[in-house]
Design a protein around this motif. Sequence first.
Motif, PDB file in Angstrom:
ATOM      1  N   PHE A 253       0.997   3.974  -2.868  1.00  2.35           N
ATOM      2  CA  PHE A 253       0.570   5.319  -2.527  1.00  2.35           C
ATOM      3  C   PHE A 253       1.647   6.346  -2.901  1.00  2.35           C
ATOM      4  O   PHE A 253       1.364   7.387  -3.494  1.00  2.35           O
ATOM      5  CB  PHE A 253       0.264   5.380  -1.026  1.00  2.35           C
ATOM      6  CG  PHE A 253      -0.384   6.657  -0.584  1.00  2.35           C
ATOM      7  CD1 PHE A 253      -1.726   6.893  -0.822  1.00  2.35           C
ATOM      8  CD2 PHE A 253       0.344   7.629   0.074  1.00  2.35           C
ATOM      9  CE1 PHE A 253      -2.341   8.064  -0.413  1.00  2.35           C
ATOM     10  CE2 PHE A 253      -0.253   8.808   0.487  1.00  2.35           C
ATOM     11  CZ  PHE A 253      -1.596   9.014   0.243  1.00  2.35           C
TER      12      PHE A 253
ATOM     13  N   TYR B 165       0.823  -1.207   0.000  1.00  3.85           N
ATOM     14  CA  TYR B 165       0.000   0.000   0.000  1.00  3.85           C
ATOM     15  C   TYR B 165       0.858   1.260   0.000  1.00  3.85           C
ATOM     16  O   TYR B 165       0.613   2.202  -0.764  1.00  3.85           O
ATOM     17  CB  TYR B 165      -0.915   0.032   1.224  1.00  3.85           C
ATOM     18  CG  TYR B 165      -2.160  -0.799   1.060  1.00  3.85           C
ATOM     19  CD1 TYR B 165      -3.084  -0.489   0.077  1.00  3.85           C
ATOM     20  CD2 TYR B 165      -2.404  -1.875   1.895  1.00  3.85           C
ATOM     21  CE1 TYR B 165      -4.234  -1.245  -0.082  1.00  3.85           C
ATOM     22  CE2 TYR B 165      -3.548  -2.633   1.748  1.00  3.85           C
ATOM     23  CZ  TYR B 165      -4.456  -2.312   0.761  1.00  3.85           C
ATOM     24  OH  TYR B 165      -5.576  -3.057   0.610  1.00  3.85           O
TER      25      TYR B 165
ATOM     26  N   THR C 247      -4.004   2.939  -4.779  1.00  2.96           N
ATOM     27  CA  THR C 247      -4.462   2.258  -3.566  1.00  2.96           C
ATOM     28  C   THR C 247      -5.474   1.173  -3.916  1.00  2.96           C
ATOM     29  O   THR C 247      -5.405   0.045  -3.410  1.00  2.96           O
ATOM     30  CB  THR C 247      -5.107   3.279  -2.605  1.00  2.96           C
ATOM     31  OG1 THR C 247      -4.205   4.355  -2.422  1.00  2.96           O
ATOM     32  CG2 THR C 247      -5.426   2.642  -1.291  1.00  2.96           C
ATOM     33  N   VAL C 248      -6.409   1.529  -4.800  1.00  3.92           N
ATOM     34  CA  VAL C 248      -7.398   0.536  -5.236  1.00  3.92           C
ATOM     35  C   VAL C 248      -6.695  -0.639  -5.914  1.00  3.92           C
ATOM     36  O   VAL C 248      -7.020  -1.805  -5.688  1.00  3.92           O
ATOM     37  CB  VAL C 248      -8.419   1.187  -6.197  1.00  3.92           C
ATOM     38  CG1 VAL C 248      -9.397   0.147  -6.711  1.00  3.92           C
ATOM     39  CG2 VAL C 248      -9.164   2.299  -5.501  1.00  3.92           C
TER      40      VAL C 248
ATOM     41  N   ILE D 130      -3.472  -7.610  -3.857  1.00  2.71           N
ATOM     42  CA  ILE D 130      -3.424  -8.492  -2.687  1.00  2.71           C
ATOM     43  C   ILE D 130      -4.469  -9.594  -2.807  1.00  2.71           C
ATOM     44  O   ILE D 130      -4.194 -10.775  -2.574  1.00  2.71           O
ATOM     45  CB  ILE D 130      -3.620  -7.660  -1.400  1.00  2.71           C
ATOM     46  CG1 ILE D 130      -2.370  -6.804  -1.163  1.00  2.71           C
ATOM     47  CG2 ILE D 130      -3.881  -8.556  -0.199  1.00  2.71           C
ATOM     48  CD1 ILE D 130      -2.566  -5.672  -0.215  1.00  2.71           C
TER      49      ILE D 130
ATOM     50  N   LEU E 182      -5.383  11.896  -6.989  1.00  2.47           N
ATOM     51  CA  LEU E 182      -6.098  11.074  -7.971  1.00  2.47           C
ATOM     52  C   LEU E 182      -5.361   9.767  -8.272  1.00  2.47           C
ATOM     53  O   LEU E 182      -5.914   8.679  -8.134  1.00  2.47           O
ATOM     54  CB  LEU E 182      -6.290  11.889  -9.253  1.00  2.47           C
ATOM     55  CG  LEU E 182      -7.090  11.225 -10.355  1.00  2.47           C
ATOM     56  CD1 LEU E 182      -8.509  10.993  -9.890  1.00  2.47           C
ATOM     57  CD2 LEU E 182      -7.098  12.090 -11.600  1.00  2.47           C
TER      58      LEU E 182
ATOM     59  N   PHE F  59     -12.800   8.715 -11.076  1.00  2.00           N
ATOM     60  CA  PHE F  59     -12.640   9.806 -10.123  1.00  2.00           C
ATOM     61  C   PHE F  59     -12.192  11.089 -10.802  1.00  2.00           C
ATOM     62  O   PHE F  59     -12.358  12.173 -10.268  1.00  2.00           O
ATOM     63  CB  PHE F  59     -11.684   9.414  -9.002  1.00  2.00           C
ATOM     64  CG  PHE F  59     -12.359   8.633  -7.932  1.00  2.00           C
ATOM     65  CD1 PHE F  59     -13.012   9.284  -6.900  1.00  2.00           C
ATOM     66  CD2 PHE F  59     -12.400   7.259  -7.971  1.00  2.00           C
ATOM     67  CE1 PHE F  59     -13.669   8.581  -5.922  1.00  2.00           C
ATOM     68  CE2 PHE F  59     -13.056   6.536  -7.001  1.00  2.00           C
ATOM     69  CZ  PHE F  59     -13.690   7.199  -5.970  1.00  2.00           C
TER      70      PHE F  59
ATOM     71  N   ALA G  81      -2.888   8.563  -6.559  1.00  2.00           N
ATOM     72  CA  ALA G  81      -2.688   7.862  -5.290  1.00  2.00           C
ATOM     73  C   ALA G  81      -3.892   6.997  -4.972  1.00  2.00           C
ATOM     74  O   ALA G  81      -3.767   5.851  -4.530  1.00  2.00           O
ATOM     75  CB  ALA G  81      -2.444   8.878  -4.173  1.00  2.00           C
ATOM     76  N   LEU G  82      -5.070   7.542  -5.240  1.00  2.00           N
ATOM     77  CA  LEU G  82      -6.309   6.796  -4.986  1.00  2.00           C
ATOM     78  C   LEU G  82      -6.399   5.566  -5.894  1.00  2.00           C
ATOM     79  O   LEU G  82      -6.673   4.460  -5.442  1.00  2.00           O
ATOM     80  CB  LEU G  82      -7.494   7.733  -5.215  1.00  2.00           C
ATOM     81  CG  LEU G  82      -8.871   7.238  -4.816  1.00  2.00           C
ATOM     82  CD1 LEU G  82      -9.663   8.393  -4.236  1.00  2.00           C
ATOM     83  CD2 LEU G  82      -9.619   6.680  -5.986  1.00  2.00           C
TER      84      LEU G  82
ATOM     85  N   TRP H  95      -4.968  -3.007  -3.481  1.00  2.00           N
ATOM     86  CA  TRP H  95      -5.928  -3.907  -2.837  1.00  2.00           C
ATOM     87  C   TRP H  95      -6.280  -5.067  -3.780  1.00  2.00           C
ATOM     88  O   TRP H  95      -6.330  -6.229  -3.384  1.00  2.00           O
ATOM     89  CB  TRP H  95      -7.181  -3.115  -2.452  1.00  2.00           C
ATOM     90  CG  TRP H  95      -8.111  -3.869  -1.561  1.00  2.00           C
ATOM     91  CD1 TRP H  95      -7.756  -4.752  -0.588  1.00  2.00           C
ATOM     92  CD2 TRP H  95      -9.532  -3.805  -1.566  1.00  2.00           C
ATOM     93  NE1 TRP H  95      -8.878  -5.233   0.034  1.00  2.00           N
ATOM     94  CE2 TRP H  95      -9.979  -4.670  -0.552  1.00  2.00           C
ATOM     95  CE3 TRP H  95     -10.474  -3.101  -2.306  1.00  2.00           C
ATOM     96  CZ2 TRP H  95     -11.330  -4.853  -0.265  1.00  2.00           C
ATOM     97  CZ3 TRP H  95     -11.812  -3.274  -2.020  1.00  2.00           C
ATOM     98  CH2 TRP H  95     -12.235  -4.141  -1.017  1.00  2.00           C
TER      99      TRP H  95
END
Lengths: 170, 276
Positions: free
Chosen positions: A57, A53, A78-79, A85, A72, A131, A74-75, A82
């Motif tokens: 990030f 993460y 992050t998604v 993983i 933007l 986004f 970074a978001l 996830w």
Amino acid sequence: MERIPIHLLRFILLAFVQIFLLKNMGYYNLSTPFLYVLFILVLPFKTPNWLVYLAAFCMGLTIDAFYDTLGLHALACTVMAWTRIIFISLTVSTEDRETEPEPGMSEMGFRWFLIYSFTLIFVHHFALFLFEIFRLSGFGEALLSTLLSTIFTLFLVVLSQFIFYRKKSR
Amino acid sequence: MRNLWIFISKYNAVILFIIFFLISFGLLISNNSYQRASTWNSSNEWIGKQYQKINNVKDYLRLRDINDSLAAENMRLRNLIPQTDSLKTTVTTVTDTLGRKQYSYITAKVINNSIRQKNNYITINRGYKDGIRKGMGVIDPNGVVGIVLNVSPTFATIQSLLHSDTRISATLSKTNAFGSLVWGNGNFDAKYAILQDIPNHIKVKKGENVITSGYSLFPAGIPIGKVVETGLKGGDSFLNIKVELATNFAALSYVYVVTNNAEAEQRKLESSNKTE
């Protein structure tokens, strides 16, 4: 652990390529390549979750700083982290995670790598465009940009795998 | 505590995801003006649009009632016009030295309405672009409706008469005594309101009309309702009069927003009193 400098180098190189080369490329703003996600794709299997993460990030923030879209990328990263993983825990056995260093094409095979990178790139781009547009009415527009850009990015990712990673394992 | 640690380590992927997602979303909202603006505005516009959609369906079912009320309104207005045909020769043009009307009206359609809350609000499909401003009075063909509270480019919300903070200056049509009309304070029936501050010595009859006084936003003489009970609480020096409202709040369809063209002038004049 001893490979940390290599990952740092990769981080800098990919960010550099993204900011100074790929930022100026694209097909009528419909298809834009974001090769920098390769950094998150090929992080070693043994990387703990928090580090995945954090690395994602930081990568996103670096790109954001140069794209003037703070938060933007970074978001989206992050998604993507996830998704990475979850995807790895579902498809790769614990045994493979111990023996193979990182989820590259030469270690995991062409087919697995293609599905893996397509899923992650698609999720990343979709989050990014959704986004960026930030309206539910722009859903179709976001989906179209996502699909076209995913193809572009995927092409570059697979190409880079053929160029840089093949010789190492043989 | 141990269980908490187990829980956190088991779901660390999700928890970390939420943390990082919120951080980056916060950055996105606070640093990008477009995203920030549309977070707070698109929701409003979106809600307004949904109300309008629902209302399109409702309207269809209420066409008959709306037709009836419009016909009644037409008849009333027609009665106000002098019989110009028969009196043509005697009509003279009066030039008003002020040169303009004091009040003008903007028609608006009610797209959301509530009557069963403690504080009720109405939404209309006219906004800033149509000349609606905060604090304007709102009436309908039958009587007073409320006061404009908030205005967006295409919508406006009205603080209904059925709101515990609304006070409207009202007079009794025969005695001209004036007081203020309030709603709430234990009375939550959409049909009735209380007229306060009428002095004890005034004789009030049942069935007497209550109209606006002209001291506030509304033109004088707009009907509010009829007296149904006089002097609810005796003993004080003021009467509390129960008024049956003329406006049927449960079936609002079209309303008029009242623009007081002379308001700025009046304010200016009145504020000069205070400075001396």
